[in-house]
Design a protein around this motif. Structure first.
Motif, PDB file in Angstrom:
ATOM      1  N   GLU A 152      -0.323   7.255   8.084  1.00 49.86           N
ATOM      2  CA  GLU A 152      -1.577   7.588   8.757  1.00 49.86           C
ATOM      3  C   GLU A 152      -1.521   7.276  10.250  1.00 49.86           C
ATOM      4  O   GLU A 152      -2.083   8.000  11.064  1.00 49.86           O
ATOM      5  CB  GLU A 152      -2.742   6.826   8.097  1.00 49.86           C
ATOM      6  CG  GLU A 152      -3.126   7.425   6.751  1.00 49.86           C
ATOM      7  CD  GLU A 152      -4.142   6.576   6.021  1.00 49.86           C
ATOM      8  OE1 GLU A 152      -4.846   5.783   6.679  1.00 49.86           O
ATOM      9  OE2 GLU A 152      -4.221   6.702   4.778  1.00 49.86           O
TER      10      GLU A 152
ATOM     11  N   GLU B 113       2.342   6.171   2.085  1.00 51.66           N
ATOM     12  CA  GLU B 113       1.206   7.052   2.384  1.00 51.66           C
ATOM     13  C   GLU B 113       0.216   6.361   3.319  1.00 51.66           C
ATOM     14  O   GLU B 113      -0.455   7.001   4.127  1.00 51.66           O
ATOM     15  CB  GLU B 113       0.464   7.462   1.102  1.00 51.66           C
ATOM     16  CG  GLU B 113       1.330   7.968  -0.030  1.00 51.66           C
ATOM     17  CD  GLU B 113       1.978   6.843  -0.817  1.00 51.66           C
ATOM     18  OE1 GLU B 113       1.254   6.049  -1.422  1.00 51.66           O
ATOM     19  OE2 GLU B 113       3.221   6.755  -0.804  1.00 51.66           O
ATOM     20  N   SER B 114       0.124   5.042   3.185  1.00 49.28           N
ATOM     21  CA  SER B 114      -0.775   4.294   4.055  1.00 49.28           C
ATOM     22  C   SER B 114      -0.170   4.147   5.452  1.00 49.28           C
ATOM     23  O   SER B 114      -0.880   4.220   6.461  1.00 49.28           O
ATOM     24  CB  SER B 114      -1.059   2.930   3.414  1.00 49.28           C
ATOM     25  OG  SER B 114      -1.197   1.943   4.383  1.00 49.28           O
ATOM     26  N   CYS B 115       1.153   3.974   5.550  1.00 52.14           N
ATOM     27  CA  CYS B 115       1.804   3.777   6.852  1.00 52.14           C
ATOM     28  C   CYS B 115       1.758   5.052   7.693  1.00 52.14           C
ATOM     29  O   CYS B 115       1.594   5.003   8.911  1.00 52.14           O
ATOM     30  CB  CYS B 115       3.268   3.361   6.653  1.00 52.14           C
ATOM     31  SG  CYS B 115       3.497   2.002   5.509  1.00 52.14           S
TER      32      CYS B 115
ATOM     33  N   LEU C 207       0.810  -1.219   0.000  1.00 52.74           N
ATOM     34  CA  LEU C 207       0.000   0.000   0.000  1.00 52.74           C
ATOM     35  C   LEU C 207       0.841   1.266   0.000  1.00 52.74           C
ATOM     36  O   LEU C 207       0.323   2.361  -0.190  1.00 52.74           O
ATOM     37  CB  LEU C 207      -0.937  -0.009   1.213  1.00 52.74           C
ATOM     38  CG  LEU C 207      -1.790  -1.278   1.343  1.00 52.74           C
ATOM     39  CD1 LEU C 207      -2.678  -1.184   2.568  1.00 52.74           C
ATOM     40  CD2 LEU C 207      -2.642  -1.522   0.103  1.00 52.74           C
TER      41      LEU C 207
END
Lengths: 156, 256
Positions: free
Chosen positions: A66, A62-64, A59
């Motif tokens: 968050e 950018e997903s981490c 992912l």
């Protein structure tokens, strides 16, 4: 013509008809030439969408960020900034709902992928900080002494 | 029946025209087909590999296997990294254990320890499907299970593939393999599920050195397209006429 000559002929014609009828039911409607070339574009159209719907596993940062903003900030400012989180933590799909904990790759071999000295002349590997596997802290985990999110620091 | 010369010429010309015009000339595209054709014309995927930047970490191979559900310990891979070590006696030592999945962490090639002092040059070459413009693998498929999409990617229809293996034999680059779980032919598709969503392929994403990059050749502003069009790039096995779309910077004559 004699009957014994015509008999196999009718059989052959019958077979062809049966195959043509069966084909109508077995071949999907969207099967055909979708594009310019019969040679290259002859396919089942819905398969393109099937591949587009294949689940994404990695992912990206950018997903981490968050939830793990602190770690990402440290990483982004370090010499390891170019390394994706998922290179060491595995694909993030399903995390944290189904996969509560992602693995953490701590093996010495994982660090050696880039940092093992191979003594190749004029080679990108030789320009990275590197160690000789046989002489440098044999068999110890690198992360015991080097903090992977920022290799300039010691682990806490 | 009488027939004037004028009538005869009229009918002859009309008849010739009617027989020459194919029925397909009158085919009209539906709105959907027209839209798809226009969309596809804006995209042609290509790949750029900079072998000078590759350090042989093998993280691309690992990411690819995980992303595309290729059994991790089976000796099959959609992308792999080859190591070439040329020693001063002119010998090319080439290896790719498990496709380079676990990286290259020592100087042992095929069981032989290479003395660093004898090495003239050494480099890594990542390989993947070339998404050819003239894909020989597609030509040989007897059932229409593999095909080229409008954006240039060659896909395999897993439901339609009968697993005959003709395409695996036909690919001059050896990128196709038999998928041990689905029992069909399988190959790299530039992570079609990712690139069509605007993401990078998994191998590109995992490469920390920018050695692997994806490009849209139809977009003149794409920075990678600019490199492909303005810098000196090469392709593998150009002589086969397959028009491969994986471009390499820093290829060597020893690379096969």
């Amino acid at each position: 013509m004699k009957w014994h000559v015509l008999r196999p002929l009718w059989l052959a014609i019958g077979l062809v008809v049966v195959i043509l009828i069966a084909r109508q039911f077995l071949v999907p409607d969207d099967f055909g030439v979708h594009g310019e070339s019969f040679t290259y574009n002859f396919h089942r159209l819905s398969n393109v969408q099937e591949w587009k719907d294949f689940p994404v596993k990695h992912l990206g940062r950018e997903s981490c960020v968050e939830c793990h903003e602190e770690n990402v900030t440290v990483l982004n400012a370090s010499p390891h900034a170019a390394i994706e989180c998922e290179n060491c933590h595995g694909p993030a799909v399903g995390h944290p709902d189904d996969v509560e904990f992602l693995p953490i790759e701590r093996a010495r071999e994982h660090c050696l992928r880039c940092h093992a000295s191979l003594d190749y002349p004029n080679h990108a590997r030789s320009e990275l900080p590197n160690v000789r596997d046989r002489t440098h802290k044999r068999r110890r985990e690198c992360v015991k002494c080097h903090y992977p999110h920022d290799p300039r620091e010691k682990p806490e | 029946m009488s027939c004037s010369r004028r009538d005869f010429l009229k009918q002859a010309c009309g008849g010739t025209l009617a027989s020459v015009l194919p029925v397909s000339a009158f085919t009209f595209l539906s709105m959907e087909e027209a839209r798809a054709a226009v969309e596809n014309a804006n995209v042609r995927w290509a790949f750029l590999v900079d072998t000078r930047k590759c350090v042989g970490c093998g993280l691309c191979v690992k990411a690819c296997k995980n992303e595309n559900e290729i059994p991790y310990d089976a000796p099959v891979m959609r992308t792999w990294v080859e190591r070439y070590v040329i020693t001063n006696d002119g010998t090319a030592h080439i290896d790719s254990p498990m496709g380079g999945r676990d990286g290259f962490i020592d100087n042992v090639i095929n069981g032989e320890e290479i003395d660093p002092d004898t090495i003239d040059k050494a480099f890594f070459v990542p390989k993947l499907c070339n998404q050819c413009d003239n894909p020989p693998c597609v030509q040989v498929c007897p059932v229409g299970a593999t095909y080229q999409t409008g954006d240039g990617v060659v896909l395999v229809d897993r439901e339609w593939c009968i697993g005959c293996g003709y395409c695996i034999m036909a690919c001059p680059y050896g990128v196709r393999f038999f998928h041990p779980v689905h029992k069909v032919a399988d190959k790299c598709n530039f992570c079609y599920h990712r690139i069509t969503k605007g993401m990078n392929p998994a191998c590109v994403e995992s490469c920390a050195f920018d050695a692997r990059r994806i490009a849209n050749l139809r977009d003149p502003d794409d920075p990678v397209t600019k490199i492909i069009t303005t810098e000196r790039v090469a392709v593998l096995k150009d002589e086969y006429g397959t028009k491969p779309h994986v471009f390499y910077i820093g290829l060597d004559e020893n690379v096969r």
